[in-house]
Design an enzyme around this catalytic site. Structure first.
Site, PDB file in Angstrom:
ATOM      1  N   ASP A   1      37.548  23.437  36.230  1.00  0.00           N
ATOM      2  CA  ASP A   1      37.784  22.457  34.946  1.00  0.00           C
ATOM      3  C   ASP A   1      39.190  22.337  35.083  1.00  0.00           C
ATOM      4  O   ASP A   1      39.996  23.158  34.908  1.00  0.00           O
ATOM      5  CB  ASP A   1      37.289  23.131  33.825  1.00  0.00           C
ATOM      6  CG  ASP A   1      37.634  22.166  32.675  1.00  0.00           C
ATOM      7  OD1 ASP A   1      36.915  21.070  32.526  1.00  0.00           O
ATOM      8  OD2 ASP A   1      38.518  22.560  31.674  1.00  0.00           O
TER       9      ASP A   1
ATOM     10  N   GLU B   1      38.245  19.744  39.208  1.00  0.00           N
ATOM     11  CA  GLU B   1      38.592  18.414  38.313  1.00  0.00           C
ATOM     12  C   GLU B   1      39.964  18.306  38.133  1.00  0.00           C
ATOM     13  O   GLU B   1      40.649  19.246  37.636  1.00  0.00           O
ATOM     14  CB  GLU B   1      37.838  18.516  36.926  1.00  0.00           C
ATOM     15  CG  GLU B   1      38.072  17.356  36.284  1.00  0.00           C
ATOM     16  CD  GLU B   1      38.088  17.599  34.631  1.00  0.00           C
ATOM     17  OE1 GLU B   1      37.782  16.394  33.968  1.00  0.00           O
ATOM     18  OE2 GLU B   1      38.122  18.661  34.033  1.00  0.00           O
TER      19      GLU B   1
END
Length: 585
Positions: free
Chosen positions: A255, A292
């Protein structure tokens, strides 16, 4: 990076600045002792045996008890005692699973709590055959680690090693991975190493897991490069190894890596990539790391021999933005630069739009070009919807809330026939009518109110009508976000699902759609007539974004059409408005 001498006891704990530590269990209190070098900063409780299900916690300088920072189970929540869990007790049935790489694959992103009415791993197992029929290769689970409350997106996790109990806990997670492998599906786990949630984070009681100074969007940064950061990095790497080795997970989605503040010569992402490669070599099963990132920095996916980090892939927001703007016409905020087919054509051809170009949203130049000799298009994971792009809208509305079937079909074709690795967000494939809204269940009244108020202020600053913003603490916000599976057999929902299944089958049987580097893709378009043609070897994908019919000279065989009125006859392809066709020439 240097490793500490691994202690044999699973109940050892790192607390370098503590003056005293005691382990507390139902059997009493066990004073802990400091371990000598090279395990300085670690403590052990002589005489404590523990065991599966045995509750325990730690008193730090008399304060607590607090959960184990490496807890595998939190039966009563993150503010309560941990429980022992024997991960080795599970009898894995996936000995025949050989894994697979990212190239040629289709990823399906889902949230366990809203994917099924029950919201559990076991219920999700019942949908695996559906995903196989859709053509999925990897199931990507939103974060499942322990958070405060009953339901949450997962990005408020505070105990990274524990699996949320209401989903089925760690044993349920093992059953899910085993069942996915039996169905021929890999599992990618979304992990958050850049911040911790606002409630139940007791890690700073034990040691310098966080650092003061410039933080990130969510608060204090994780201590990746300050004093005592070796053990913090080890905490992250051991967690990654737990997923990849002990839980047989096939990959991790990392993330918001742009929020990882790390000034070391060897970045934590490179450390993670080295770890994944080592586990892959040990097991003979590929281990895929996907970042990401909004940096548009291809170094993430370049090989380490070329001074890259060596990750298998990264998300590409530019693809999403270009598709979204050309289908919806929205140009507010970060969408402003993407309002043309020329932008979409550049993304399809080169991977990034912002590759050193000026970003009006950032008010500066952004990104750099991808070297085609160092990266493959499959390293870019793309989508037309995902949990962030839907859930961070004021009403959590999907594309299906505002677009016609024809435009949803165009989104499907563009995503599934692009040269990149496509990812679907749960329910996208049948145009789910349900929103996917931001939801929380903070038991603390003050935190719930602060979360709701902060969300309102955020959208007011962005110009959204505050009346559209649901209260994340309202249980109905969570319940509204659950999929309605009966829709898969209804009207245009069923029609769109059939199209996605056909596209999944086409990807598997048409090498041109998954082979070849950046140089193997050509794009042509006409801004005024609103058409775009994507050429992948002998396969042509023709999209009519306009409302008027389109006719073009083209000879060959029709592989797929989004509407029965599409025709290929006598060397002419005819496309009604808002349709697409895939043709082999």
């Amino acid at each position: 990076m240097p490793e500490h001498a691994t202690a044999p006891s699973p109940y050892d704990v790192w607390a370098p600045a503590a003056g005293s530590l005691a382990l507390v269990s139902s059997g009493g209190e066990y004073p802990m002792e400091r371990l000598p070098e090279p395990s300085a900063g670690w403590w052990r409780a002589p005489g404590f045996q523990g065991g599966d299900g045995v509750p325990y916690g730690y008193l730090v300088d008399g304060e607590g008890p607090f959960a184990d920072p490496r807890s595998r189970r939190q039966p009563e929540g993150v503010h309560s005692l941990s429980a022992g869990f024997d991960a080795g007790a599970h009898r894995w049935q996936d000995g025949g699973w050989a894994g697979r790489g990212l190239s040629g694959s289709l990823i399906y992103e889902l949230h366990i709590g809203t994917f099924t009415p029950e919201g559990t791993f076991d219920a999700a197992i019942g949908k695996l055959d559906y995903l196989v029929e859709l053509g999925v290769d990897f199931v990507e689970l939103l974060p499942v680690n322990a958070f405060n409350g009953t339901h949450n997106w997962g990005y408020d996790g505070v105990l990274w090693y524990a699996v949320h109990e209401l989903y089925g806990g760690p044993a349920g997670y093992q059953r899910f991975v085993d069942a996915a492998h039996a169905a021929g599906l890999g599992v990618i786990q979304d992990v958050v190493y850049n911040h911790l949630g606002p409630s139940g984070n007791y890690l700073p009681k034990f040691g310098p897991y966080l650092k003061s100074g410039p933080g990130n969007t969510w608060g204090d940064s994780v201590n990746l490069d300050g004093p005592d950061s070796d053990e913090v990095r080890r905490y992250i790497l051991d967690n990654a190894e737990m997923w990849l080795r002990e839980y047989h997970v096939d990959g991790l989605r990392l993330d918001a890596v742009h929020a990882l503040r790390d000034e070391r010569a060897v970045h934590i992402l490179e450390d993670l990539a080295v770890l994944a490669d080592r586990i892959a070599a040990d097991t003979g099963i590929p281990k895929t790391l996907i970042a990401e990132s909004d940096l548009n920095n291809p170094r993430l996916i370049y090989p380490r021999q070329a001074n890259g980090y060596g990750l298998a892939g990264q998300w590409s927001d530019d693809f999403h933005h270009a598709v979204h703007v050309n289908l919806t016409g929205e140009t507010a905020g970060y969408y402003a630069d993407f309002a043309s087919l020329a932008v979409l054509a550049k993304v399809l051809r080169h991977g990034f739009f912002h590759d050193g170009s000026y970003s009006s949203f950032r008010a500066r130049h952004h990104g750099r070009p991808i070297r085609q000799d160092l990266a493959h298009p499959a390293a870019l994971v793309v989508c037309n919807q995902n949990h962030d792009q839907i859930g961070n809208r004021a009403a959590g509305d999907r594309l299906s809330a505002s677009l016609s079937y024809g435009r949803l079909a165009l989104a499907a074709v563009l995503t599934m026939t692009s040269p990149f690795t496509p990812m679907l967000f749960m329910g996208e494939e049948f145009g789910a009518s349900t929103p996917w809204q931001f939801f929380t269940s903070h038991p603390e009244e003050w935190l719930g109110e602060a979360t709701a108020e902060g969300r309102l202020k955020e959208f007011e600053r962005m110009g959204w009508d505050p009346a559209l913003v649901p209260n994340p603490q309202d249980p109905e916000t969570f319940l509204r976000s659950k999929l309605k599976w009966e829709e898969t057999g209804q009207g245009d929902h069923a029609r769109l699902l059939a199209l996605y299944r056909d596209l999944g089958a086409l990807r598997r049987t048409t090498p041109e759609l998954t082979d070849g580097g950046f140089e193997a893709t050509e794009v042509d378009f006409n801004e005024d007539e609103r058409w775009l043609e994507l050429v992948r070897g002998s396969v042509r994908v023709v999209c009519n974004f306009g409302a008027d019919p389109l006719s073009t000279d083209l000879d060959g065989g029709l592989l797929l059409a989004t509407d029965p009125a599409v025709a290929l006859e006598g060397g002419t392809l005819t496309l009604p408005g808002e349709t697409a066709a895939v043709v082999r020439t």
